[in-house]
Design a protein around this motif. Structure first.
Motif, short mmCIF file in Angstrom:
data_model
loop_
_atom_site.label_atom_id
_atom_site.label_comp_id
_atom_site.label_asym_id
_atom_site.label_seq_id
_atom_site.Cartn_x
_atom_site.Cartn_y
_atom_site.Cartn_z
N THR A 85 58.59 15.40 163.30
CA THR A 85 58.07 16.76 163.35
C THR A 85 58.79 17.59 162.28
N TYR A 86 58.03 18.26 161.48
CA TYR A 86 58.60 19.11 160.44
C TYR A 86 58.15 20.55 160.64
N THR A 87 59.06 21.45 160.37
CA THR A 87 58.73 22.87 160.36
C THR A 87 58.72 23.33 158.91
N VAL A 88 57.57 23.78 158.47
CA VAL A 88 57.41 24.20 157.08
C VAL A 88 57.39 25.73 157.06
N VAL A 126 54.68 26.72 159.79
CA VAL A 126 53.74 25.68 160.20
C VAL A 126 54.54 24.52 160.77
N VAL A 127 54.11 24.02 161.91
CA VAL A 127 54.73 22.82 162.47
C VAL A 127 53.72 21.68 162.34
N THR A 128 54.20 20.56 161.82
CA THR A 128 53.30 19.43 161.62
C THR A 128 54.06 18.12 161.81
N ASP A 129 53.35 17.08 162.18
CA ASP A 129 53.94 15.75 162.25
C ASP A 129 53.53 14.96 161.03
N GLY A 130 54.51 14.35 160.36
CA GLY A 130 54.16 13.55 159.19
C GLY A 130 55.36 12.83 158.64
N THR A 131 55.11 12.04 157.58
CA THR A 131 56.24 11.40 156.91
C THR A 131 56.90 12.43 156.00
#
Lengths: 576, 170
Positions: free
Chosen positions: B7-10, B53-58
């Protein structure tokens, strides 16, 4: 009523273009841009308007113009369909970093969002394919927006910018004053690389035994042709060009090893996978350049220089990534690096070069009889023009063969093609734009019979403007590049690639364009000479070439860059 | 592992330009990154905005998206973080029947246990507010289910980096 120093937004737009130094607009009028066209009636002495036959022609012509002389191309079209017809060209300009400002008319502010006649959400449609876009709702935004548009389009990594100008903004009265844009707080077009970055690059280059340079259009855009030559010479480093990097070095530059990529020369492709330090300048490791990424230059330490931070590490993770202007970075590196000699390494390119000459180039340029081959035509144009033409291509075999066999005498911006997006139909209008930008230079288009018919309506523009473009159709009655892939990778199933052609001379006659058909090898030279006799006259040469001719060598899709087919059956092998 | 999904917070700092949010959303769409949470508001600097923005990714994919967003002319800066690199919260509100809350007799204990508070109350319903991580707000949601939830809503995540930059502090 115009009074005192108030003018309409429409006129303010034209004044702003003049203040930006614009001399040419490629456009097509329509309902929602009429106030601007009405004022253009009085600006004919300052702004040349070239009336195209389809808006797609306007954008590709503006791209050709910008690519040929480095200045920002300008397009003006109406709202709705006028705007959507330029979308392909905008995407093309985005992919190939071409500075273009597109001015679209838009319905009145009150009608926005109501599905009004000829209303389209142009800002929404183009936001992903423009470097910047902006809707102008009032006349007092026009001057500032135009200034910002040209600043953004032309600086840093160039690209297309779109201004969507509502009818209100065109009709309102405004006091006009113009200030050039010199910066935007959120945008740094020219990042400054640190001394440490330069130092790390210099260390790698100084330690290299087998250095190799691949360069792209960044050299042309940053005017770094001389700096690149100086860098290569001091480091004694051989170099290959991407397709968009072609013509940045003269073809006979001693360290120039030709084009890299899918249909590039064998030596630079093979040596990409043998060098110990790979220096990539102003290029973005497109998949047509790298082939299978996991097999690209694995053995090499990579230095990647690009002005766009996004490109560094996007495809290939470099040892040293330098985000900056190619000319500045090359100048700084050249100043600090050691003078070197890599004669043995450079000598090792000979074997590949000789093999290609013997196995691919000779059969293409000097075949034993049979139909004319595409390469012969390109070679003849180079010979007749003394390597001095601006070469324009469409997309497909015509493009690849023109890229392979055109030669350049040291004047940059001499190979203009739709590289990134690969837009068929680009060629004819782009040639019109390039010739408009550089009327004194011979401009020669190579186009297939497929691409010709995608934008053939621009013959009307050639007729009306008398644009002295030389158009060479490499006519094989096929959609040749797709046919080549069908032959090689789809079991020879020629699905929908056979294409019958009209009588191009008949069409040219209708448009008043001189033309000739060439079917025999012995007629080719005279026909090409005749075509170039008068630089100012448009001319079309319909050359009937070998129908099932293939462009070789070829790195098949999905293969590593050093796995190279030299013909339909054989692969390139070192040492014979 | 650079390629594992996290999970990344952009956090995106931008000009207040019309249409920018859709451009940013387009970048995430193009990279096949699902936007799990989104919040936007004015930042400390006048005229500039931040979007979280919170997203799941590599890491590679999120980095690529962050760079593409940063490339937009109207974007000032983009940072991206894993959860351990930030302090992050979201706001949740729960609308619960007042009657069932009062009848239970355990309302106060429940609210203090969750560090939640009542922000509106009338005969029919009570609005409870809680800030915390998604896990925290979900835990309260779970406990409140016994009382009957009429409405539950949570905001997008906002986050502050745990890095300390002396220059920023000035």
């Amino acid at each position: 009523m115009e009074q005192n120093n108030l003018i309409t937004g429409a006129e303010a737009l034209l004044k702003a273009l003049v203040d930006e130094g614009v001399d040419t607009i490629f456009g097509y009028p329509g309902g929602q841009i009429m106030p601007v066209y009405d004022k253009l009636y009085y600006y004919g002495d300052r702004l040349r308007h070239i009336l195209v036959r389809h808006e797609q022609g306007a954008i590709h012509a503006a791209q050709g113009y910008a690519r040929a002389n480095g200045r920002t191309g300008v397009v003006m079209v109406t709202s709705g369909p006028g705007a959507t017809n330029v979308v392909t060209g905008i995407a093309d300009a985005m992919a190939d970093s071409t500075p273009v400002v597109v001015l679209t008319g838009q319905v009145s502010v009150a009608a926005l969002g109501t599905d009004a006649f000829q209303e389209a959400d142009v800002i929404g449609i183009t936001s992903a394919i423009t470097k910047w876009n902006h809707q102008i709702r009032h006349a007092d935004e026009i001057a500032e927006s135009v200034a910002k548009a040209f600043y953004i389009a032309g600086n840093g990594r160039p690209g297309p910018v779109l201004l969507d100008i509502t009818k209100d903004a065109q009709n309102e009265l405004v006091e006009y004053s113009y200030r050039h844009c010199t910066g935007i707080r959120t945008y740094n077009p020219y990042p400054e690389p640190s001394d440490a970055d330069i130092e790390r690059a210099v260390e790698l280059i100084d330690s290299a035994q087998r250095p190799f340079v691949v360069f792209g259009q960044g050299i042309t855009i940053s005017h770094a042709e001389k700096e690149l030559a100086a860098f290569l010479t001091k480091g004694d480093i051989p170099a290959g060009a991407t397709m968009l990097g072609l013509s940045a070095l003269p073809s006979d530059f001693p360290l120039y090893e030709g084009m890299i990529g899918m249909h590039g020369n064998i030596a630079p492709n093979v040596k990409t996978n043998e060098c110990d330090v790979l220096i990539a300048v102003g290029m973005r490791f497109d998949d047509r350049v790298t082939g299978k990424v996991s097999e690209y230059a694995r053995q090499a330490k990579i230095i990647h220089i690009d002005i766009d931070k996004c490109e560094i590490g996007k495809i290939i993770q470099p040892e040293v990534g330098i985000c900056g202007d190619a000319r500045e970075v090359l100048t700084r590196i050249t100043a600090k690096m050691r003078k070197a000699s890599h004669r043995e390494w450079i000598g090792s390119f000979d074997e590949c070069r000789q093999a290609e000459q013997q196995l691919v180039i000779e059969p293409e340029l000097r075949p034993d009889g049979g139909h004319i081959r595409m390469g012969e035509v390109v070679d003849m144009v180079a010979k007749v023009t003394g390597n001095k033409a601006i070469v324009i291509t469409d997309v497909g075999q015509n493009q690849l063969i023109a890229a392979r066999y055109s030669r350049y005498s040291g004047q940059g911006r001499s190979f203009i093609t739709s590289g990134g997006l690969g837009t068929m139909g680009f060629g004819i209008p782009a040639a019109i734009g390039a010739k408009t930008a550089c009327p004194d230079r011979p401009v020669c288009l190579f186009v297939g019979d497929g691409g010709t018919q995608m934008t053939i309506q621009e013959f009307g523009t050639v007729m009306q403007e008398g644009t002295g473009v030389k158009m060479v159709i490499l006519n094989n009655n096929w959609l040749g590049n797709v046919r080549q892939w069908q032959e090689l990778f789809f079991g020879g199933r020629y699905s929908q690639t056979r294409m019958l052609n009209p009588d191009y001379m008949g069409i040219c006659r209708a448009y008043g364009i001189d033309s000739a058909v060439v079917e025999k090898r012995e007629d080719l030279e005279n026909a090409v000479r005749t075509m170039f006799e008068d630089n100012d006259r448009p001319y079309l040469l319909d050359v009937h070439v070998l129908e099932e001719g293939n462009v070789m060598p070829m790195v098949p899709p999905g293969k590593g860059i050093s796995e190279i087919m030299i013909n339909e059956k054989e692969w390139y092998k070192k040492n014979g | 592992m650079a390629d594992s999904i996290k999970t990344y917070t952009v956090v995106i700092y931008t000009e207040n330009s019309i249409g920018l949010l859709s451009q940013i959303a387009n970048v995430f769409t193009r990279r096949n990154l699902n936007i799990l949470s989104l919040s936007a508001g004015e930042s400390a600097e006048e005229g500039s905005y931040h979007i979280t923005v919170v997203t799941d990714g590599t890491e590679r994919n999120v980095r690529g998206a962050a760079l593409l967003v940063e490339k937009r002319v109207d974007v000032i800066r983009v940072d991206y973080y894993t959860d351990s690199e930030i302090v992050y919260k979201e706001l949740a509100m729960y609308k619960v029947p007042t009657k069932s809350l009062l009848e239970s007799g355990s309302m106060e204990k429940l609210l203090s246990g969750h560090q939640a508070k009542i922000v509106d109350i009338n005969k029919k319903f009570t609005v409870i507010q809680k800030t915390g991580t998604a896990e925290d707000t979900s835990a309260l949601l779970e406990d409140l289910k016994d009382y009957g939830i009429c409405e539950f809503i949570r905001s997008g995540r906002i986050a502050v980096s745990k890095q300390w930059n002396a220059e920023e502090a000035e």
